[in-house]
Design an enzyme around this catalytic site. Structure first.
Site, short mmCIF file in Angstrom:
data_model
loop_
_atom_site.label_atom_id
_atom_site.label_comp_id
_atom_site.label_asym_id
_atom_site.label_seq_id
_atom_site.Cartn_x
_atom_site.Cartn_y
_atom_site.Cartn_z
CE1 TYR A 164 -3.99 2.09 0.85
CE2 TYR A 164 -2.65 2.99 2.61
CZ TYR A 164 -3.78 3.04 1.83
OH TYR A 164 -4.71 4.03 2.04
CE LYS A 168 -3.70 5.05 -1.13
NZ LYS A 168 -4.76 5.37 -2.10
P1 NAI Z 1 -13.68 2.47 1.60
O1 NAI Z 1 -13.33 1.03 1.65
O2 NAI Z 1 -14.76 2.96 2.48
O3 NAI Z 1 -14.04 2.89 0.10
C1 NAI Z 1 -13.30 2.45 -1.00
C2 NAI Z 1 -14.26 2.08 -2.11
O4 NAI Z 1 -13.51 1.70 -3.27
C3 NAI Z 1 -15.15 0.87 -1.76
O5 NAI Z 1 -16.52 1.22 -1.86
C4 NAI Z 1 -14.75 -0.19 -2.77
O6 NAI Z 1 -15.82 -1.03 -3.19
C5 NAI Z 1 -14.20 0.65 -3.91
N1 NAI Z 1 -13.29 -0.10 -4.77
C6 NAI Z 1 -12.32 -0.96 -4.39
N2 NAI Z 1 -11.70 -1.47 -5.45
C7 NAI Z 1 -12.28 -0.93 -6.54
C8 NAI Z 1 -12.06 -1.07 -7.94
N3 NAI Z 1 -11.11 -1.90 -8.43
N4 NAI Z 1 -12.83 -0.35 -8.79
C9 NAI Z 1 -13.81 0.47 -8.31
N5 NAI Z 1 -14.06 0.62 -7.00
C10 NAI Z 1 -13.31 -0.06 -6.12
O7 NAI Z 1 -12.32 3.26 1.87
P2 NAI Z 1 -11.99 4.81 2.19
O8 NAI Z 1 -11.37 4.86 3.52
O9 NAI Z 1 -13.13 5.67 1.86
O10 NAI Z 1 -10.78 5.04 1.16
C11 NAI Z 1 -10.87 5.83 -0.01
C12 NAI Z 1 -9.46 6.11 -0.51
O11 NAI Z 1 -8.75 6.89 0.45
C13 NAI Z 1 -8.61 4.87 -0.75
O12 NAI Z 1 -7.81 5.08 -1.89
C14 NAI Z 1 -7.74 4.79 0.48
O13 NAI Z 1 -6.54 4.10 0.26
C15 NAI Z 1 -7.51 6.27 0.73
N6 NAI Z 1 -7.10 6.59 2.08
C16 NAI Z 1 -7.99 6.49 3.10
C17 NAI Z 1 -7.61 6.83 4.38
C18 NAI Z 1 -8.57 6.83 5.51
O14 NAI Z 1 -8.17 7.30 6.61
N7 NAI Z 1 -9.80 6.37 5.34
C19 NAI Z 1 -6.22 7.23 4.68
C20 NAI Z 1 -5.38 7.37 3.53
C21 NAI Z 1 -5.82 7.03 2.27
#
Ligand code: NAI
Length: 337
Positions: A164, A168
């Protein structure tokens, strides 16, 4: 009061918009007049399975509120299909928020090639595929706004996240070059580093701050970065809790006797608190108004670890609880410990 930032006749794709941060972005863009493609394949947190349910739920919510949205259930690896959905439904594409993500955490010695490849694919290759499919439209219309989503796990490292962290940091490299290639064509690319409560972080973030880390507090920062008035390009913007700041590489040196050893490390601005207290919301106009404080690097400092950055969030919460920040520009002025 500043006029509301609107997205009239703008078409926005948010990937992974069925949950967490992506959902909050999609809802806010739609409430500001954008036509939104809600992309989500509806898989598990580790990237298994698929379902149309989560994307449909967000589209229904947007339409119920009077907004315009269509669902797309493709993986970001099929980026061209997602862009085709935008063109088919709305006739253009203006903004891409690369947000979809999964986690497959393992310590380095136990990390399988599958865990490595899946994470690289969804985060890094997915952003490449969809952004490249939209690029010719951006170039032709001399306008585009791109967000990539990085992480403090990349900037500082985090145990069990070698796949990851690498993906990133790869996204930061991608965005750095897109910012250069897009500058003359009015295509701006910026990087968001969020910290938010979601299914990805429910077992990672300290419980005492989890409930304060609402994705809705970060969405106004992303929406401002994607607005035509925002001239920021190639920047790393961090946001959580109703606070935002800017991260930058800084060249530094250390004296080694007769010679100097040069190195570069990341520094972060003091940034700005974006809301007067813990029960207030943040709007894109709040972000616009405080942009010079958010990006002011004069008091920037270096952090050594992700734990140190997370610790700083406690200071921000304390400042918001006690009103212990400069009301002129919302920079935290005193530490409470
Ligand atoms: P989440 O798991 O709630 O949402 C991510 C969404 O992406 C999910 O609904 C999932 O179904 C969708 N997804 C996964 N693979 C996919 C694909 N191949 N094609 C289309 N959709 C796909 O996660 P969250 O926390 O909202 O994360 C959003 C972004 O923010 C991610 O890139 C994560 O790495 C990044 N991030 C989040 C942090 C946090 O504190 N929540 C911290 C740093 C980065």
């Amino acid at each position: 009061m500043k006029p509301e930032l609107r997205f009239v006749d703008r078409v926005v794709i948010v990937t992974g918009a069925g949950a967490g941060l992506g959902r909050a972005y999609a809802l806010l863009f739609a409430s500001r007049g954008a036509s939104v493609v809600v992309n989500d394949l509806g898989g598990s947190r580790h990237g298994d399975g698929n379902s149309s349910k989560v994307a449909d739920a967000v589209v229904n919510e947007i339409r119920k509120n009077g907004g315009k949205a269509v669902a797309n259930y493709d993986s970001v690896l099929d980026g061209a299909k997602i862009v085709k959905t935008a063109i088919g439904a709305f006739g253009r594409i203006d903004v891409i928020v690369n947000n979809a993500g999964i986690l497959r955490d393992k310590s380095f010695s136990k990390m399988s090639e599958t865990d490595w490849d899946l994470v690289q694919n969804v985060h890094l290759k997915g952003a490449f595929k969809i952004t490249q499919a939209a690029w010719p439209y951006f170039v032709k219309q001399k306008y585009g706004r791109i967000i990539v989503t990085a992480s403090n796990s990349g900037l500082y490292g985090n145990f069990g996240q070698v796949n990851y962290s690498a993906a990133k940091m790869g996204l930061i490299g991608l965005a750095n070059t897109l910012a250069i290639e897009g500058q003359s064509k009015n295509i701006h690319t910026n990087i968001i580093i969020p910290t938010a409560a979601s299914r990805l972080t429910e077992d990672v973030l300290p419980p005492e701050i989890f409930e304060q880390l609402k994705p809705e507090l970060i969405a106004p920062v992303v929406v401002w970065l994607c607005h035509e008035k925002c001239m920021e390009n190639g920047s790393i913007i961090e946001s959580a809790l109703g606070w935002a700041g800017k991260c930058k590489r800084r060249k530094n040196y250390t004296d080694c006797g007769k010679s100097k050893l040069y190195f570069s490390h990341v520094i972060r601005s003091s940034g700005s608190v974006l809301r007067p207290n813990l029960s207030s919301n943040v709007t894109p106009e709040d972000v616009e108004e405080r942009w010079s404080a958010i990006t002011d690097m004069s008091t920037a400092k270096h952090f050594d670890s992700i734990a140190e950055v997370t610790g700083e969030f406690l200071v921000t919460i304390d400042a918001m609880k006690s009103g212990n920040f400069d009301p002129q520009n919302s920079v935290i002025v005193k530490r409470s410990y």
